[in-house]
Design a protein around this motif. Structure first.
Motif, PDB file in Angstrom:
ATOM      1  N   LYS A 114      60.756  59.624  62.390  1.00 60.10           N
ATOM      2  CA  LYS A 114      61.559  59.867  63.694  1.00 60.10           C
ATOM      3  C   LYS A 114      62.744  60.560  62.867  1.00 60.10           C
ATOM      4  O   LYS A 114      63.075  60.739  61.757  1.00 60.10           O
ATOM      5  CB  LYS A 114      62.144  58.662  64.369  1.00 60.10           C
ATOM      6  N   ARG A 115      63.536  61.429  63.839  1.00 58.13           N
ATOM      7  CA  ARG A 115      64.455  62.041  63.319  1.00 58.13           C
ATOM      8  C   ARG A 115      65.809  61.466  63.755  1.00 58.13           C
ATOM      9  O   ARG A 115      65.948  60.707  64.635  1.00 58.13           O
ATOM     10  CB  ARG A 115      64.449  63.660  64.137  1.00 58.13           C
ATOM     11  N   THR A 116      66.841  61.804  62.971  1.00 53.47           N
ATOM     12  CA  THR A 116      68.245  61.258  63.222  1.00 53.47           C
ATOM     13  C   THR A 116      68.431  61.395  64.488  1.00 53.47           C
ATOM     14  O   THR A 116      68.553  62.598  65.458  1.00 53.47           O
ATOM     15  CB  THR A 116      69.205  62.130  62.209  1.00 53.47           C
ATOM     16  N   GLY A 117      69.265  60.442  65.187  1.00 56.15           N
ATOM     17  CA  GLY A 117      69.772  60.485  66.597  1.00 56.15           C
ATOM     18  C   GLY A 117      68.674  60.143  67.492  1.00 56.15           C
ATOM     19  O   GLY A 117      68.992  60.070  68.813  1.00 56.15           O
ATOM     20  N   GLU A 118      67.441  60.146  67.263  1.00 60.49           N
ATOM     21  CA  GLU A 118      66.425  59.614  68.207  1.00 60.49           C
ATOM     22  C   GLU A 118      66.620  58.122  68.559  1.00 60.49           C
ATOM     23  O   GLU A 118      66.974  57.524  67.726  1.00 60.49           O
ATOM     24  CB  GLU A 118      65.063  59.959  67.446  1.00 60.49           C
ATOM     25  N   LYS A 119      66.151  58.061  69.960  1.00 58.43           N
ATOM     26  CA  LYS A 119      66.185  56.755  70.200  1.00 58.43           C
ATOM     27  C   LYS A 119      64.460  56.142  69.851  1.00 58.43           C
ATOM     28  O   LYS A 119      63.777  56.892  70.486  1.00 58.43           O
ATOM     29  CB  LYS A 119      66.173  56.511  71.630  1.00 58.43           C
ATOM     30  N   VAL A 120      64.524  54.934  69.202  1.00 56.88           N
ATOM     31  CA  VAL A 120      63.352  54.526  68.751  1.00 56.88           C
ATOM     32  C   VAL A 120      63.090  53.022  69.023  1.00 56.88           C
ATOM     33  O   VAL A 120      63.805  52.338  69.160  1.00 56.88           O
ATOM     34  CB  VAL A 120      63.185  54.498  67.046  1.00 56.88           C
ATOM     35  N   PHE A 121      61.711  52.881  69.584  1.00 55.75           N
ATOM     36  CA  PHE A 121      61.148  51.656  70.239  1.00 55.75           C
ATOM     37  C   PHE A 121      60.123  51.170  69.249  1.00 55.75           C
ATOM     38  O   PHE A 121      59.155  51.756  68.989  1.00 55.75           O
ATOM     39  CB  PHE A 121      60.651  51.869  71.369  1.00 55.75           C
ATOM     40  N   LEU A 122      60.435  49.891  68.756  1.00 57.94           N
ATOM     41  CA  LEU A 122      59.281  49.109  67.978  1.00 57.94           C
ATOM     42  C   LEU A 122      58.848  48.193  68.754  1.00 57.94           C
ATOM     43  O   LEU A 122      59.526  47.236  69.109  1.00 57.94           O
ATOM     44  CB  LEU A 122      59.868  48.708  66.512  1.00 57.94           C
ATOM     45  N   GLU A 123      57.476  48.026  69.002  1.00 63.67           N
ATOM     46  CA  GLU A 123      56.904  47.100  69.795  1.00 63.67           C
ATOM     47  C   GLU A 123      56.117  45.744  69.053  1.00 63.67           C
ATOM     48  O   GLU A 123      55.473  46.261  67.986  1.00 63.67           O
ATOM     49  CB  GLU A 123      55.837  47.498  70.805  1.00 63.67           C
ATOM     50  N   CYS A 124      56.450  44.648  69.374  1.00 59.14           N
ATOM     51  CA  CYS A 124      55.695  43.536  68.863  1.00 59.14           C
ATOM     52  C   CYS A 124      55.137  42.703  69.919  1.00 59.14           C
ATOM     53  O   CYS A 124      55.703  42.184  71.009  1.00 59.14           O
ATOM     54  CB  CYS A 124      56.548  42.689  68.053  1.00 59.14           C
ATOM     55  N   VAL A 125      53.774  42.191  69.887  1.00 61.57           N
ATOM     56  CA  VAL A 125      53.068  41.266  70.805  1.00 61.57           C
ATOM     57  C   VAL A 125      52.343  40.245  70.085  1.00 61.57           C
ATOM     58  O   VAL A 125      51.746  40.315  68.886  1.00 61.57           O
ATOM     59  CB  VAL A 125      51.974  42.053  71.343  1.00 61.57           C
ATOM     60  N   GLN A 126      52.755  38.875  70.469  1.00 62.29           N
ATOM     61  CA  GLN A 126      51.861  37.873  69.660  1.00 62.29           C
ATOM     62  C   GLN A 126      51.132  36.926  70.844  1.00 62.29           C
ATOM     63  O   GLN A 126      51.512  37.164  72.080  1.00 62.29           O
ATOM     64  CB  GLN A 126      53.265  36.788  69.551  1.00 62.29           C
ATOM     65  N   ASP A 127      50.010  36.426  70.438  1.00 61.02           N
ATOM     66  CA  ASP A 127      48.814  35.759  71.302  1.00 61.02           C
ATOM     67  C   ASP A 127      48.967  34.325  71.405  1.00 61.02           C
ATOM     68  O   ASP A 127      48.144  33.874  71.982  1.00 61.02           O
ATOM     69  CB  ASP A 127      47.694  36.492  71.144  1.00 61.02           C
ATOM     70  N   MET A 128      49.939  33.625  70.947  1.00 60.26           N
ATOM     71  CA  MET A 128      49.971  32.276  70.769  1.00 60.26           C
ATOM     72  C   MET A 128      50.892  31.727  71.743  1.00 60.26           C
ATOM     73  O   MET A 128      51.228  30.358  71.576  1.00 60.26           O
ATOM     74  CB  MET A 128      50.149  31.817  69.235  1.00 60.26           C
ATOM     75  N   ASP A 129      51.464  32.226  72.544  1.00 63.51           N
ATOM     76  CA  ASP A 129      52.588  31.552  73.496  1.00 63.51           C
ATOM     77  C   ASP A 129      53.528  30.971  72.838  1.00 63.51           C
ATOM     78  O   ASP A 129      54.105  29.929  73.219  1.00 63.51           O
ATOM     79  CB  ASP A 129      51.743  30.706  74.312  1.00 63.51           C
ATOM     80  N   HIS A 130      54.162  31.584  71.899  1.00 63.87           N
ATOM     81  CA  HIS A 130      55.212  31.068  71.009  1.00 63.87           C
ATOM     82  C   HIS A 130      56.436  31.445  71.767  1.00 63.87           C
ATOM     83  O   HIS A 130      56.921  32.366  72.425  1.00 63.87           O
ATOM     84  CB  HIS A 130      55.293  31.799  69.794  1.00 63.87           C
ATOM     85  N   GLU A 131      57.452  30.458  71.841  1.00 60.42           N
ATOM     86  CA  GLU A 131      58.687  30.702  72.533  1.00 60.42           C
ATOM     87  C   GLU A 131      59.717  31.550  71.624  1.00 60.42           C
ATOM     88  O   GLU A 131      60.474  32.357  72.106  1.00 60.42           O
ATOM     89  CB  GLU A 131      59.550  29.094  72.520  1.00 60.42           C
ATOM     90  N   ASN A 132      59.649  31.397  70.414  1.00 61.11           N
ATOM     91  CA  ASN A 132      60.471  32.169  69.534  1.00 61.11           C
ATOM     92  C   ASN A 132      60.017  33.328  68.972  1.00 61.11           C
ATOM     93  O   ASN A 132      58.678  33.446  68.483  1.00 61.11           O
ATOM     94  CB  ASN A 132      60.939  31.359  68.460  1.00 61.11           C
ATOM     95  N   MET A 133      60.805  34.622  68.829  1.00 60.26           N
ATOM     96  CA  MET A 133      60.330  35.578  68.428  1.00 60.26           C
ATOM     97  C   MET A 133      61.369  36.108  67.451  1.00 60.26           C
ATOM     98  O   MET A 133      62.672  36.099  67.793  1.00 60.26           O
ATOM     99  CB  MET A 133      59.850  36.469  69.314  1.00 60.26           C
ATOM    100  N   PHE A 134      61.085  36.997  66.283  1.00 63.30           N
ATOM    101  CA  PHE A 134      62.288  37.619  65.508  1.00 63.30           C
ATOM    102  C   PHE A 134      61.740  39.052  65.039  1.00 63.30           C
ATOM    103  O   PHE A 134      60.707  39.349  65.027  1.00 63.30           O
ATOM    104  CB  PHE A 134      62.185  36.790  64.295  1.00 63.30           C
ATOM    105  N   TRP A 135      62.980  39.847  64.744  1.00 66.65           N
ATOM    106  CA  TRP A 135      62.857  40.935  64.152  1.00 66.65           C
ATOM    107  C   TRP A 135      63.659  40.890  62.738  1.00 66.65           C
ATOM    108  O   TRP A 135      64.819  40.503  62.796  1.00 66.65           O
ATOM    109  CB  TRP A 135      63.401  42.171  64.846  1.00 66.65           C
ATOM    110  N   TYR A 136      62.974  41.539  61.626  1.00 67.03           N
ATOM    111  CA  TYR A 136      63.483  41.399  60.418  1.00 67.03           C
ATOM    112  C   TYR A 136      63.247  43.075  59.870  1.00 67.03           C
ATOM    113  O   TYR A 136      62.503  43.568  60.137  1.00 67.03           O
ATOM    114  CB  TYR A 136      62.992  40.625  59.315  1.00 67.03           C
TER     115      TYR A 136
END
Lengths: 116, 113
Positions: A13-35
């Motif tokens: 991506k380029r500087t200044g752009e709005k960036v979306f990173l997507e994550c999906v889990q299939d185990m019905d977990h309550e907690n999710m994290f981004w590192y």
């Protein structure tokens, strides 16, 4: 087996752009994290979520926001991308510790993001 | 302030010998500890864990030792195999329902054939 899927393996991506990173889990977990993972710095927590629409800042939230509208999906948003946000981004999910002694987090394969 | 420290950035071991990876922590409130293994271009994979009420946990070739008085954690791999070559992260949980983890900086293990 727990499956955590990140939408892109590599992204440029380029500087200044709005960036979306997507994550999906299939185990019905309550907690999710981004590192993010950077050489010599290990894994650093950006944001986490313990329920739908609930979120908390991690250790390095500046320049990022998150969205959790559904239990299985957790999105990381770079509001205005900068070159110092070039990194490997990792998503993880887990059960809450209320189910017993701590729970392992399960990771996706990561998104290598380059900001030019 | 680094609450979880892996002071050896790298380690080289001969195939068949023991690999010992070390981790130190500063917060005595940590109650759950984990080791993860990470290959390049993949996410970390959970390897083994130990709760603070135990001092040893074993799973096949992998054993984790916890010394609470020294605030020290170690992972033993016996016998080491070339496929064990990866970056190993230790992590600690301060407790609480959110299951937040604090990670060390990682140790790159190279197992020589």
């Amino acid at each position: 087996d727990v499956k955590v899927t990140q939408s892109s393996r590599y992204l440029v991506k380029r500087t200044g752009e709005k960036v979306f990173l997507e994550c999906v889990q299939d185990m019905d977990h309550e907690n999710m994290f981004w590192y993010r993972q950077d050489p010599g710095l290990g894994l650093r927590l950006i944001y986490f979520s313990y329920d739908v629409k609930m979120k908390e800042k991690g250790d390095i939230p500046e320049g990022y926001s998150v969205s959790r509208e559904k239990k299985e999906r957790f999105s990381l948003i770079l509001e205005s991308a900068s070159t110092n946000q070039t990194s490997m981004y990792l998503c993880a999910s887990s059960l809450p510790t209320g189910w017993g002694w701590g729970q392992p987090q399960h990771f996706g394969d990561g998104t290598r993001l380059s900001i030019l | 302030d680094q609450q979880v420290k892996q002071n050896s950035p790298s380690l080289s071991v001969q195939e068949g010998r023991i690999s010992i990876l070390n981790c130190d922590y500063t917060n005595s409130m940590f109650d759950y500890f984990l080791w993860y293994k990470k290959y390049p271009a993949e996410g970390p994979t959970f390897l083994i864990s130990i709760s603070s009420i135990k001092d040893k946990n074993e799973d096949g070739r992998f054993t984790v030792f916890l010394n609470k008085s020294a605030k020290h954690l170690s992972l033993h791999i016996v016998p080491s195999q070339p496929g064990d070559s990866a970056v190993y992260f230790c992590a600690a949980s301060p407790g609480g329902a959110t299951n937040k983890l604090i990670f060390g900086t990682g140790t790159l293990l190279a197992v020589q054939p």
